[in-house]
Design an enzyme around this catalytic site. Structure first.
Site, PDB file in Angstrom:
ATOM      1  N   THR A  48       1.909  33.458   2.161  1.00 14.22           N
ATOM      2  CA  THR A  48       0.596  33.602   2.802  1.00 14.22           C
ATOM      3  C   THR A  48       0.422  32.593   3.932  1.00 14.22           C
ATOM      4  O   THR A  48      -0.384  32.814   4.832  1.00 14.22           O
ATOM      5  CB  THR A  48      -0.541  33.372   1.781  1.00 14.22           C
ATOM      6  OG1 THR A  48      -0.256  32.169   1.067  1.00 14.22           O
ATOM      7  CG2 THR A  48      -0.655  34.530   0.813  1.00 14.22           C
ATOM      8  N   SER A  80      18.511   4.981   2.473  1.00 14.53           N
ATOM      9  CA  SER A  80      18.052   5.723   1.308  1.00 14.53           C
ATOM     10  C   SER A  80      19.066   5.577   0.198  1.00 14.53           C
ATOM     11  O   SER A  80      20.265   5.651   0.427  1.00 14.53           O
ATOM     12  CB  SER A  80      17.884   7.207   1.648  1.00 14.53           C
ATOM     13  OG  SER A  80      17.746   7.949   0.449  1.00 14.53           O
ATOM     14  N   ASP A 187       3.022  21.553   2.716  1.00 21.18           N
ATOM     15  CA  ASP A 187       3.712  20.493   1.982  1.00 21.18           C
ATOM     16  C   ASP A 187       3.137  19.113   2.290  1.00 21.18           C
ATOM     17  O   ASP A 187       2.911  18.300   1.394  1.00 21.18           O
ATOM     18  CB  ASP A 187       5.210  20.508   2.308  1.00 21.18           C
ATOM     19  CG  ASP A 187       5.854  21.830   1.921  1.00 21.18           C
ATOM     20  OD1 ASP A 187       5.176  22.648   1.264  1.00 21.18           O
ATOM     21  OD2 ASP A 187       7.027  22.041   2.274  1.00 21.18           O
TER      22      ASP A 187
HETATM   23  P1  ADP Z   1      12.777  20.313  -0.029  1.00 16.70           P
HETATM   24  O1  ADP Z   1      11.753  19.766   0.891  1.00 16.70           O
HETATM   25  O2  ADP Z   1      12.336  21.571  -0.709  1.00 16.70           O
HETATM   26  O3  ADP Z   1      13.295  19.323  -1.029  1.00 16.70           O
HETATM   27  P2  ADP Z   1      14.218  20.461   2.427  1.00 16.70           P
HETATM   28  O4  ADP Z   1      15.485  21.109   2.822  1.00 16.70           O
HETATM   29  O5  ADP Z   1      12.990  20.777   3.199  1.00 16.70           O
HETATM   30  O6  ADP Z   1      14.022  20.745   0.869  1.00 16.70           O
HETATM   31  O7  ADP Z   1      14.380  18.888   2.508  1.00 16.70           O
HETATM   32  C1  ADP Z   1      15.485  18.242   1.911  1.00 16.70           C
HETATM   33  C2  ADP Z   1      16.050  17.245   2.891  1.00 16.70           C
HETATM   34  O8  ADP Z   1      15.151  16.122   3.003  1.00 16.70           O
HETATM   35  C3  ADP Z   1      17.363  16.640   2.434  1.00 16.70           C
HETATM   36  O9  ADP Z   1      18.449  17.458   2.827  1.00 16.70           O
HETATM   37  C4  ADP Z   1      17.361  15.301   3.166  1.00 16.70           C
HETATM   38  O10 ADP Z   1      17.741  15.469   4.505  1.00 16.70           O
HETATM   39  C5  ADP Z   1      15.900  14.917   3.147  1.00 16.70           C
HETATM   40  N1  ADP Z   1      15.592  14.055   1.988  1.00 16.70           N
HETATM   41  C6  ADP Z   1      14.754  14.331   0.970  1.00 16.70           C
HETATM   42  N2  ADP Z   1      14.702  13.296   0.077  1.00 16.70           N
HETATM   43  C7  ADP Z   1      15.538  12.343   0.565  1.00 16.70           C
HETATM   44  C8  ADP Z   1      15.938  11.041   0.103  1.00 16.70           C
HETATM   45  N3  ADP Z   1      15.483  10.528  -1.032  1.00 16.70           N
HETATM   46  N4  ADP Z   1      16.826  10.362   0.863  1.00 16.70           N
HETATM   47  C9  ADP Z   1      17.297  10.878   2.011  1.00 16.70           C
HETATM   48  N5  ADP Z   1      16.960  12.079   2.486  1.00 16.70           N
HETATM   49  C10 ADP Z   1      16.094  12.822   1.781  1.00 16.70           C
HETATM   50 MG    MG Z   2      10.985  20.680   2.654  1.00 16.50          MG
END
Ligand code: ADP
Ligand code: MG
Length: 396
Positions: A48, A80, A187
């Site tokens: 939506t 990270s 989000d």
């Molecule tokens: P979602 O938001 O559903 O988890 P996305 O593909 O939008 O999936 O986002 C995931 C991406 O965000 C990862 O591939 C990475 O690049 C980044 N990310 C998320 N959490 C971390 C973290 N703790 N450390 C480093 N990068 C992160």
């Molecule tokens: Mg995401």
């Protein structure tokens, strides 16, 4: 890692204290503070958002924690515990996506992107150490959690005040323009605006939101997130196709977005293509299901909203055609074992399912779902209990 191994596994975050020490080891000084931003689950309102419609996410107790110290040299140094490469970059720079960073630095597009967007509003450099207990890429919005934790830290460190709805838009802009991902506003809004014991009704057209009481435990219920372990890679092209179909239908119907369809029967009657008819039917009825769910939750009729989940799942399966075998089997097995409702969540073709079950039956429901997977020879599912939690905040 990822999801708790058992149904009802505890999801608390204890990273606040530990991350301060890790920051010291990484940067040789104490952080100025620690911030946390949660992931989210969207209760109802699927496909939506890009039709200018309604969504109803709530924040998880899991998320991204960042320890940070201010820098005044215009540099952001970000590490990270879930990524192999440390990244140092000037805060003053072009959109990260235009710089062609190698794959091992790609994760830092989110925090560096936030720093570059917020720079226009007066923030500067920082050293950041990130830790997370949120599975990445599982549809629980780790990317927005990462952006929002970074955004709060940078604002606090540099004494910049931006109200949260505006900060959500800026974090979304960072994901769109800096990381190059065309996501909507849900989000970031969920991560920044949600409160414990509530879901957030967000109008994706106006950006306005309101808090809706949602406390499953208080009603003797458990909301399970089931990771079906099916990857959504295959669905990549399908997502774009659905968006295009919705746009085409809106233009044939002479409305700005499917949100504006007021007379569903008339709209269905005027569309010749049966595929477009099914897409319109899903989007229009899904917006009504969000409104009905909000009504039920406000009335305290929490168990009744399971029926909305089931209707949403059938619509996503049969009208929008984005479900996948593991999701259908999960909903089916959960209902047979006594769940009140369940539906696939996210874009489709893989990812997670949510199931609303009486707390006393949650374990049995989990076992039934696991057994259904075993019977078919699928990778066992993983479960976590989702507890509506507070949005992003400073921890220390
Ligand atoms: P979602 O938001 O559903 O988890 P996305 O593909 O939008 O999936 O986002 C995931 C991406 O965000 C990862 O591939 C990475 O690049 C980044 N990310 C998320 N959490 C971390 C973290 N703790 N450390 C480093 N990068 C992160
Ligand atoms: Mg995401």
């Amino acid at each position: 890692e990822a999801f708790g191994a058992e149904v009802g596994a505890e999801m608390g975050t204890e990273m606040g204290a530990e991350i301060g020490e890790a920051f010291g080891a990484a940067f040789g000084r104490a952080p100025d503070g620690v911030w946390h931003a949660p992931g989210r689950v969207n209760l109802i309102g699927e496909h939506t958002d890009y039709n200018d419609g309604l969504v109803l996410p709530f924040a998880l107790s899991r998320g991204v924690t960042v320890a940070a110290a201010r820098r005044d040299d215009g540099v952001i140094d970000v590490r990270s515990r879930q990524a192999p490469t440390a990244v140092t970059a000037p805060v003053d720079g072009p959109p990260v996506v235009s710089e062609g960073w190698p794959a091992d630095r790609a994760w830092a597009a989110y925090p560096v992107g936030v720093a570059r967007v917020l720079r226009e509003h007066g923030t500067g450099g920082a050293s950041l150490l990130i830790d997370s207990d949120l599975p990445q890429g599982a549809g629980l919005s780790s990317s927005a959690a990462l952006e929002c934790a970074t955004a709060l830290a940078l604002c606090d460190l540099h004494g910049v005040e931006i109200d949260r709805p505006a900060l959500a838009r800026l974090a979304q802009r960072a994901e769109n323009e800096q990381a190059g991902i065309p996501c909507g506003l849900m989000d970031q809004s969920a991560s920044l605006l949600c409160t414990a014991g509530h879901a957030l009704m967000l109008d994706c057209r106006s950006g306005l939101s309101s808090q809706v009481p949602f406390d499953p435990a208080a009603a003797g219920l458990t909301l399970l997130v089931v990771d079906t372990r099916a990857s959504h890679a295959l669905g990549g092209g399908e997502y774009g196709r659905r968006r295009a179909e919705c746009e085409e239908a809106a233009s044939l119907l002479g409305v700005d977005a499917l949100r504006d369809v007021k007379d569903l029967a008339a709209a269905l009657g005027s569309l010749k293509d049966p595929v477009l008819r099914r897409r319109v039917q899903h989007v229009v009825t899904e917006n009504h299901r969000v409104e009905a769910t909000v009504g039920l939750l406000r009335a305290g009729a929490l168990p009744e909203f399971g029926a909305m989940l089931n209707a949403s799942h059938l619509s996503l399966r049969d009208q929008f055609e984005v479900s996948w075998p593991e999701a259908d089997a999960t909903v089916d097995a959960a209902l047979r074992a006594g769940a009140r409702g369940g539906r696939m969540i996210g874009g489709g073709f893989g990812g997670s399912v949510i199931v609303l079950a009486p707390a006393a039956r949650a374990e049995r429901v989990g076992e039934a779902v696991t057994a259904a997977y075993e019977k078919r020879g699928w990778t066992p599912p993983r479960f976590l209990e989702a507890v509506p939690s507070d949005g992003a905040r400073r921890l220390g």
